[in-house]
Design an enzyme around this catalytic site. Structure first.
Site, PDB file in Angstrom:
ATOM      1  N   HIS A   1       8.539 -23.547   8.570  1.00 47.68           N
ATOM      2  CA  HIS A   1       9.979 -23.515   8.310  1.00 47.68           C
ATOM      3  C   HIS A   1      10.731 -24.621   9.057  1.00 47.68           C
ATOM      4  O   HIS A   1      11.864 -24.926   8.731  1.00 47.68           O
ATOM      5  CB  HIS A   1      10.558 -22.124   8.599  1.00 47.68           C
TER       6      HIS A   1
ATOM      7  N   ASP B   1       1.148 -20.931  18.016  1.00 49.55           N
ATOM      8  CA  ASP B   1       2.316 -20.366  17.321  1.00 49.55           C
ATOM      9  C   ASP B   1       3.321 -21.444  16.918  1.00 49.55           C
ATOM     10  O   ASP B   1       3.804 -21.464  15.796  1.00 49.55           O
ATOM     11  CB  ASP B   1       2.990 -19.329  18.238  1.00 49.55           C
TER      12      ASP B   1
ATOM     13  N   LYS C   1     -16.255 -62.438  17.094  1.00 47.12           N
ATOM     14  CA  LYS C   1     -15.692 -63.581  17.831  1.00 47.12           C
ATOM     15  C   LYS C   1     -16.674 -64.764  17.825  1.00 47.12           C
ATOM     16  O   LYS C   1     -16.276 -65.925  17.693  1.00 47.12           O
ATOM     17  CB  LYS C   1     -15.363 -63.154  19.272  1.00 47.12           C
TER      18      LYS C   1
ATOM     19  N   GLU D   1     -15.100 -72.208  13.779  1.00 47.13           N
ATOM     20  CA  GLU D   1     -14.239 -73.179  14.477  1.00 47.13           C
ATOM     21  C   GLU D   1     -14.988 -74.517  14.648  1.00 47.13           C
ATOM     22  O   GLU D   1     -14.407 -75.586  14.462  1.00 47.13           O
ATOM     23  CB  GLU D   1     -13.907 -72.552  15.829  1.00 47.13           C
TER      24      GLU D   1
ATOM     25  N   ARG E   1       0.815  -1.211   0.000  1.00 46.32           N
ATOM     26  CA  ARG E   1       0.000   0.000   0.000  1.00 46.32           C
ATOM     27  C   ARG E   1       0.854   1.269   0.000  1.00 46.32           C
ATOM     28  O   ARG E   1       0.466   2.297  -0.523  1.00 46.32           O
ATOM     29  CB  ARG E   1      -0.847  -0.053   1.282  1.00 46.32           C
TER      30      ARG E   1
ATOM     31  N   HIS F   1     -16.431 -66.397  14.606  1.00 43.54           N
ATOM     32  CA  HIS F   1     -15.157 -67.136  14.618  1.00 43.54           C
ATOM     33  C   HIS F   1     -15.365 -68.501  15.277  1.00 43.54           C
ATOM     34  O   HIS F   1     -14.921 -69.531  14.782  1.00 43.54           O
ATOM     35  CB  HIS F   1     -14.124 -66.284  15.369  1.00 43.54           C
ATOM     36  N   ASN F   2     -16.087 -68.522  16.384  1.00 47.83           N
ATOM     37  CA  ASN F   2     -16.294 -69.791  17.068  1.00 47.83           C
ATOM     38  C   ASN F   2     -17.199 -70.722  16.265  1.00 47.83           C
ATOM     39  O   ASN F   2     -17.012 -71.934  16.268  1.00 47.83           O
ATOM     40  CB  ASN F   2     -16.880 -69.550  18.464  1.00 47.83           C
TER      41      ASN F   2
ATOM     42  N   SER G   1      -9.275 -64.558  21.260  1.00 43.18           N
ATOM     43  CA  SER G   1      -9.024 -65.893  20.710  1.00 43.18           C
ATOM     44  C   SER G   1      -7.566 -66.269  20.924  1.00 43.18           C
ATOM     45  O   SER G   1      -6.705 -65.400  21.000  1.00 43.18           O
ATOM     46  CB  SER G   1      -9.359 -65.910  19.217  1.00 43.18           C
TER      47      SER G   1
HETATM   48  C1  BG6 Z   1       8.012 -19.224  14.529  1.00 42.46           C
HETATM   49  C2  BG6 Z   1       7.248 -18.636  15.666  1.00 42.46           C
HETATM   50  O1  BG6 Z   1       7.171 -19.979  13.708  1.00 42.46           O
HETATM   51  O2  BG6 Z   1       9.040 -20.050  15.046  1.00 42.46           O
HETATM   52  C3  BG6 Z   1       8.176 -17.855  16.573  1.00 42.46           C
HETATM   53  O3  BG6 Z   1       6.239 -17.790  15.163  1.00 42.46           O
HETATM   54  C4  BG6 Z   1       9.341 -18.712  17.014  1.00 42.46           C
HETATM   55  O4  BG6 Z   1       7.485 -17.354  17.686  1.00 42.46           O
HETATM   56  C5  BG6 Z   1       9.994 -19.364  15.830  1.00 42.46           C
HETATM   57  O5  BG6 Z   1      10.267 -17.881  17.679  1.00 42.46           O
HETATM   58  C6  BG6 Z   1      11.060 -20.356  16.240  1.00 42.46           C
HETATM   59  O6  BG6 Z   1      11.817 -20.686  15.121  1.00 42.46           O
HETATM   60  P1  BG6 Z   1      13.342 -21.098  15.191  1.00 42.46           P
HETATM   61  O7  BG6 Z   1      13.687 -21.452  13.792  1.00 42.46           O
HETATM   62  O8  BG6 Z   1      14.103 -19.930  15.711  1.00 42.46           O
HETATM   63  O9  BG6 Z   1      13.415 -22.250  16.116  1.00 42.46           O
END
Ligand code: BG6
Length: 786
Positions: free
Chosen positions: A185, A242, A659, A666, A49, A662-663, A609
């Protein structure tokens, strides 16, 4: 990627003036550039923006890089990749202008470019941005065969199951799953990727990598840093959403998933998802008992944080795994901000010690495999070694394997560089699939609900100390407490089951109507209870009670009491589970389940069994009831059964029904075997019947456990089976099977004839009867007489 003939890619970053660009995207692109991994024709268009020019944008990227890297090196050539398009997310004309920008670059480059849209914005903007992208034609590919358009999105993917589903539906309306790159990540972390290699390219530990070999798994992500400038965002999510819903669960998935079919992205993602799908959501009372949450002092003063915030900056959560490979293995997750000393990010896999303890009897030594992400990337295997010297003393030592020497670590850079590299190449291995997202929320949702209903008080801790970690451990109890089960009825089958479970590390509280029977098992490790009250009192809630008493009135007596004596229904508490492991008729299960349900007690019916030797060493179990209760009790079944020897069939009574049939089968099989051997006995050929049974057991079509038992009976009693009665006993299942078939309008002449043979054999003993009775004696421990 220096080859200019490869794909030319335009990375469009929505929200390019924000924090994500500065902290993650720009530094990671530079990292790739420096390693020669960024295609010369990769261009970045920042979309935001602010009224910036290309030059402003480049200045900002330069500043960011100079701030973060001590020495970013010459940046001019790198910055030329960056241009800027001003626009609000709602403004359709800005997207047309963006399309023109992209078209212009494409023309310069010969007509076609691939597009990567990075949504570096809060999720509430996704709908607007994606809708406008589609309307401007930007989501279509420029070349149907080789071109691509991909979208990169950041966690959190929604804030619960429902919102993640809505987000998925939105994405699915515009993109296929192959085009969606959901970022976690942690999946790009070198050490976590290394777990796959560690587990699946080495066989040394993998065969013990299951519930039989592993005692517990503990996963920690303890940070010294706080929420920093992300107060507003963080306050809306908290530690569990998080990092728990994503990073910690992915760590668990990697360390416990089955071997993928291949190393293709689809197979690896499917293997992670299948594991995550086995996680059983906690019940409300379990949330209260198994989780701890706390907020560090001073948190409420952080900019963007609600001064009355109830958001956790630390949590610990315990659960038990489900599924045949891991049922009953305890797992703990914990994460916190501003915990010292630190950081400590790791997965600790603790092995069982299956051999008898060569120690003073108090502490059994354990081996551990520890995958550490921070402070260093190491895999360490702890073991016990003799200390050098004259005395025999052992000490804990470790084999350490350092993945690589840590260079300067810039948070996120290494991981995001890998993610961007993979997204350009179209490798989704390190991105989260929709099934994974769903499964992770399914597990986390009830915890968050429990917390918002006040099930767990929010504690407070001093930042930059270890206080939260210690208090959480205290609050959630000792680790390594043995799992408990009650076994009621210690006859041939019940005693076998109790001993089997004791061998597998359970604390078994046993009760028998004749109390001396339970007392006699105390030397085996059984905790003997003299009354049902004592038995229930000795078990920690939620309890699992296995009933192994004769089918019929005895079951009702134990469940609902006799005379003034209370039954289990009066003594147990909501969420306790009763398993009827005897041969009850399936039609009696629902009325019993109904009465127990009225008190919040769950009921599972289990056909067992394999006879007493199966009960003692590994049985075959057919389980019916409610799936959720089954999953909570799964560890008991997995430990009583032979490997792979238990299956769940939904619906109360289904286990006993399977069961019973099964019997019935048997009956028919035993009858056919007995008739055949009678014929051979009557023939004039003077056949050695033990030899016949033995040769049948070598790869013939009728090779079976039954024929094997018959060979044993002949070895024991001789071909004439003289000590065996020619009249055959029966306990009801054959008659019930015939009755169930009649009600279903089905003819079962073989089973019916076998039943009538037994009934008539009382007055007409025969050699055929001897064979059937001998078999019953072998596998069921029934007497040689009827
Ligand atoms: C992030 C969280 O996904 O992972 C953060 O939002 C956290 O709060 C972080 O600090 C930890 O990542 P790393 O790679 O430093 O272990």
């Amino acid at each position: 990627m220096n080859d200019t003939s490869g794909p030319a890619t335009i990375l469009v970053v929505f929200g390019a003036t924000g924090d994500l660009m500065a902290r993650k995207i720009a530094p990671s692109l530079l990292h790739l550039d420096r390693q020669g991994l960024l295609h010369p024709r990769l261009r970045v268009i920042g979309f935001s923006r602010r009224p910036w020019s290309d030059a402003d944008f480049r200045d900002r990227v330069r500043d960011t890089l100079t701030e973060r890297h001590q020495d970013p090196g010459p940046l001019e050539a790198f910055l030329k990749r960056f241009t800027y398009r001003r626009g609000t997310f709602e403004d359709a004309t800005a997207y047309h202008a963006l399309a023109e920008d992209i078209g212009g670059i494409a023309t310069d480059w010969g007509g076609c470019v691939d597009k990567l849209f990075y949504l570096a914005v809060p999720p509430d903007n996704y709908e607007t941005i994606l809708g406008n992208l589609a309307a401007s034609g930007l989501t279509s590919v420029c070349n149907a065969e080789t071109g691509y358009t991909r979208v990169l999105i950041e966690k959190p993917f929604g804030h619960d199951v429902a919102s993640s589903k809505a987000l998925d539906e939105l994405l699915a309306s515009l993109f296929t799953e192959e085009q969606i790159y959901r970022i976690d990540h942690y999946l790009a972390k070198e050490m976590l990727q290394g777990i796959l290699a560690f587990r699946f390219h080495n066989d040394l530990l993998e065969s013990a990598w299951n519930r039989a070999g592993i005692e517990r798994i503990d996963i920690s992500l303890l940070e010294t840093i706080g929420v920093e400038k992300r107060g507003r965002f963080y306050d809306g999510v908290g530690a569990l959403r998080d990092v728990g819903q994503n990073h910690l669960l992915q760590m668990l998935a990697l360390v416990t998933m089955d071997q993928p079919r291949t190393l293709d992205a689809d197979d690896i993602r499917a293997a992670r998802a299948s594991l995550l799908e086995t996680l059983r959501p906690l019940l409300p009372h379990e949330v209260a008992r198994s989780s701890y949450r706390a907020q560090h002092e001073g948190y409420r003063g952080i900019e963007g944080v609600d001064p009355e915030s109830e958001t956790e900056t630390y949590f610990r959560l315990k659960t038990m795994m489900s599924g045949p490979r891991w049922a009953g293995v305890p797992v703990s997750f914990e994460s916190g901000k501003r915990i010292a000393p630190g950081p400590l990010k790791r997965i600790v896999v603790t092995f069982r010690h299956r051999q008898p303890c060569l120690c003073d009897g108090t502490t059994h030594l354990r081996n551990r495999v520890v995958f550490t992400l921070e402070p260093d990337d190491t895999v360490s295997i702890t073991f016990w070694a003799k200390q050098p010297g004259f005395d025999y003393e052992v000490e804990e030592r470790a084999f350490d394997f350092a993945l690589y020497e840590k260079r300067e670590k810039l948070q996120y850079v290494e991981e995001y560089a890998k993610l961007l590299y993979d997204a350009v190449r179209g490798d989704q291995t390190s991105f989260v699939s929709t099934d994974e997202v769903r499964a992770m929320w399914r597990f986390v949702d009830p915890v968050i609900e429990g917390w918002s209903d006040g099930a767990v008080p929010l504690e407070s801790y001093t930042p930059d100390t270890h206080e939260a970690v210690e208090r959480a451990r205290e609050a959630l109890g000792r680790t390594g407490t043995k799992p408990q089960v009650g076994v009621l009825g210690l006859g041939k089958m019940g005693a076998g089951i109790a001993r089997n479970l004791l061998d597998r590390g359970w604390e078994v509280v046993g009760w028998n109507r004749t109390t001396s029977v339970a007392r006699a098992m105390e030397p085996d490790g059984l905790t003997a209870a003299d009354s049902l009250e004592d038995c229930v009192a000795a078990l920690r809630p939620p309890r699992i009670v296995w009933l192994m008493v004769p089918a019929g009135n005895a079951v009702d007596g134990v469940l609902f009491g006799t005379g003034d004596a209370p039954g289990l229904a009066d003594l147990l508490e909501p969420d306790d589970i009763v398993i009827d492991g005897g041969n009850s008729r399936f039609t009696s299960d629902e009325p019993r389940a109904e009465r127990l349900r009225g008190r919040g007690i769950d009921f599972l019916d289990c056909g067992t069994s394999g006879g007493p030797s199966g009960a003692r060493n590994g049985a075959c179990l057919m389980i019916g009831g409610d799936r959720e209760a089954f999953e909570r009790a799964e560890a008991v079944f997995a430990d009583i059964a032979v490997q792979g020897g238990y299956r769940f069939f939904p619906g109360v009574g289904s286990g006993h029904f399977v069961k019973m049939v099964h019997n019935g089968i048997e009956y028919g099989m035993m009858q056919a075997i007995a008739e055949g051997f009678s014929l051979m006995r009557r023939s004039e050929r003077d056949l050695d019947l033990e030899a016949v049974a033995d040769v049948y057991q070598h790869a013939s079509v009728i090779e079976s456990r039954l024929v094997g038992w018959l060979a044993d009976a002949y070895a024991r009693h001789g071909d004439g089976l003289d000590p065996v009665s020619g009249s055959v006993g029966h306990t009801g299942e054959g008659a019930w099977t015939v009755e169930a078939a009649r009600l279903a309008g089905l003819d079962v002449p073989v089973i019916e004839a076998a039943l009538h043979f037994r009934l008539d054999s009382d007055d007409a003993p025969s050699y055929t009867g001897k064979v059937v009775q001998a078999l019953r004696n072998e596998f069921g421990g029934h007497g040689l007489g009827t």
